[in-house]
Design a protein around this motif. Structure first.
Motif, PDB file in Angstrom:
ATOM      1  N   ALA A  21      -1.526   3.350  -2.430  1.00 21.22           N
ATOM      2  CA  ALA A  21      -1.919   2.834  -3.752  1.00 21.22           C
ATOM      3  C   ALA A  21      -3.330   3.340  -4.094  1.00 21.22           C
ATOM      4  O   ALA A  21      -3.598   3.737  -5.236  1.00 21.22           O
ATOM      5  N   GLY A 181      -6.755  -8.135  -3.859  1.00 17.00           N
ATOM      6  CA  GLY A 181      -6.515  -8.572  -5.243  1.00 17.00           C
ATOM      7  C   GLY A 181      -5.311  -7.843  -5.812  1.00 17.00           C
ATOM      8  O   GLY A 181      -4.447  -7.393  -5.056  1.00 17.00           O
ATOM      9  N   LEU A 186      -7.919  -2.925  -7.369  1.00 11.39           N
ATOM     10  CA  LEU A 186      -7.977  -1.776  -6.461  1.00 11.39           C
ATOM     11  C   LEU A 186      -8.421  -0.523  -7.221  1.00 11.39           C
ATOM     12  O   LEU A 186      -9.307   0.220  -6.779  1.00 11.39           O
TER      13      LEU A 186
HETATM   14  P1  ATP Z   1       1.637   2.732   5.172  1.00  9.98           P
HETATM   15  O1  ATP Z   1       0.588   2.876   6.202  1.00  9.98           O
HETATM   16  O2  ATP Z   1       2.793   1.949   5.659  1.00  9.98           O
HETATM   17  O3  ATP Z   1       2.033   4.028   4.509  1.00  9.98           O
HETATM   18  P2  ATP Z   1      -0.098   2.056   2.923  1.00  9.98           P
HETATM   19  O4  ATP Z   1      -1.414   1.666   3.494  1.00  9.98           O
HETATM   20  O5  ATP Z   1       0.020   3.418   2.297  1.00  9.98           O
HETATM   21  O6  ATP Z   1       1.037   1.798   3.982  1.00  9.98           O
HETATM   22  P3  ATP Z   1       0.842   1.116   0.363  1.00  9.98           P
HETATM   23  O7  ATP Z   1       2.211   1.737   0.455  1.00  9.98           O
HETATM   24  O8  ATP Z   1      -0.136   1.704  -0.582  1.00  9.98           O
HETATM   25  O9  ATP Z   1       0.227   0.949   1.833  1.00  9.98           O
HETATM   26  O10 ATP Z   1       0.975  -0.444   0.008  1.00  9.98           O
HETATM   27  C1  ATP Z   1       1.989  -1.252   0.592  1.00  9.98           C
HETATM   28  C2  ATP Z   1       2.776  -1.957  -0.520  1.00  9.98           C
HETATM   29  O11 ATP Z   1       1.926  -2.890  -1.145  1.00  9.98           O
HETATM   30  C3  ATP Z   1       3.252  -1.011  -1.615  1.00  9.98           C
HETATM   31  O12 ATP Z   1       4.495  -1.428  -2.089  1.00  9.98           O
HETATM   32  C4  ATP Z   1       2.169  -1.150  -2.691  1.00  9.98           C
HETATM   33  O13 ATP Z   1       2.637  -0.881  -3.979  1.00  9.98           O
HETATM   34  C5  ATP Z   1       1.768  -2.610  -2.530  1.00  9.98           C
HETATM   35  N1  ATP Z   1       0.344  -2.832  -2.860  1.00  9.98           N
HETATM   36  C6  ATP Z   1      -0.728  -2.198  -2.355  1.00  9.98           C
HETATM   37  N2  ATP Z   1      -1.871  -2.697  -2.870  1.00  9.98           N
HETATM   38  C7  ATP Z   1      -1.508  -3.686  -3.719  1.00  9.98           C
HETATM   39  C8  ATP Z   1      -2.220  -4.596  -4.565  1.00  9.98           C
HETATM   40  N3  ATP Z   1      -3.555  -4.589  -4.626  1.00  9.98           N
HETATM   41  N4  ATP Z   1      -1.498  -5.464  -5.306  1.00  9.98           N
HETATM   42  C9  ATP Z   1      -0.154  -5.467  -5.242  1.00  9.98           C
HETATM   43  N5  ATP Z   1       0.584  -4.662  -4.461  1.00  9.98           N
HETATM   44  C10 ATP Z   1      -0.074  -3.772  -3.712  1.00  9.98           C
END
Ligand code: ATP
Length: 202
Positions: A21, A181, A186
């Motif tokens: 994200a 949040g 973000l």
């Molecule tokens: P991984 O290490 O498993 O690849 P990641 O750190 O890349 O995970 P993300 O895929 O970006 O994590 O986020 C996990 C989930 O949470 C996703 O579905 C994303 O859309 C959601 N998400 C991330 N940040 C937020 C936020 N601030 N509010 C709502 N949903 C969020």
């Protein structure tokens, strides 16, 4: 010729912390993102020397019918077999590092992000001038990953246990985004850091 090396910001965080994200938000600002996860898949695609070596060493049962690596079977094997994990890392980490360096060199944006879940656990951090940690409470990591992947809580907890814990990551951070949040919060934290990174890469 100037030997000024472009700024590389390493971005990391535990599973489900919000790395993707966050990098999506940087990418929307025109910043190139090198994704170590994608690179690690690329070095074992069908036809690569690394995949041939894995099939030779571990057996053809680690290949799917379409010739791709059976990542799930391999993940399960290395969870219970540390020697194989070591062997695999010795094979793949140098290849991954080499490919990451090549992609970083091709970046044309004012600074470049290197996104890696294992940035701090591997020598990938030595490729970075600065480390940004995306931090989230473990309960949120679990909740978001379960909603995203449909994985069981046990599987996600096992992955969390194999990664650095929150404090170990925070100790190595130059910058931190606490992602507890909504997505707008973000994105606004990303915009603030973007300005800083543009400043330091001039
Ligand atoms: P991984 O290490 O498993 O690849 P990641 O750190 O890349 O995970 P993300 O895929 O970006 O994590 O986020 C996990 C989930 O949470 C996703 O579905 C994303 O859309 C959601 N998400 C991330 N940040 C937020 C936020 N601030 N509010 C709502 N949903 C969020």
């Amino acid at each position: 010729m100037s030997d000024h090396r472009p700024t590389v910001v390493g971005i990391t965080g535990g599973i489900g912390s919000g790395k993707t994200a966050a990098t999506d938000a940087f990418a929307a600002l025109g910043i190139t993102v090198v994704d170590a996860d994608l690179v690690s898949r690329d070095v074992v695609r069908p036809g690569t020397p690394a995949l041939t070596e894995i099939a030779r060493h571990l057996g053809k049962e680690f290949l799917l019918a379409d010739g791709n690596l059976d990542r799930r079977a391999l993940r399960e094997l290395i969870f219970r077999d540390p020697a194989t994990k070591k062997w695999l890392e010795a094979l793949l980490h140098p290849l991954i590092r080499q490919e990451i360096i090549m992609q970083l060199q091709h970046s044309k944006s004012p600074y470049t992000l290197l996104s890696s879940p294992l940035l701090l656990e591997t020598d990938q951090q030595t490729l970075c001038n600065r480390v940004l940690v995306i931090d989230a409470p473990e309960s949120l990591q679990l909740e978001r990953t379960m909603a995203r992947d449909n994985s069981s809580a046990d599987t996600i907890k096992a992955i969390m246990a194999s990664q650095f814990n929150r404090q170990q990551r925070l100790d190595k951070a130059d910058d931190i985004i606490v992602n507890d949040g909504d997505l707008t919060a973000l994105q606004s934290a990303v915009q603030t850091l973007h300005k800083t990174y543009l400043e330091i890469s001039r």
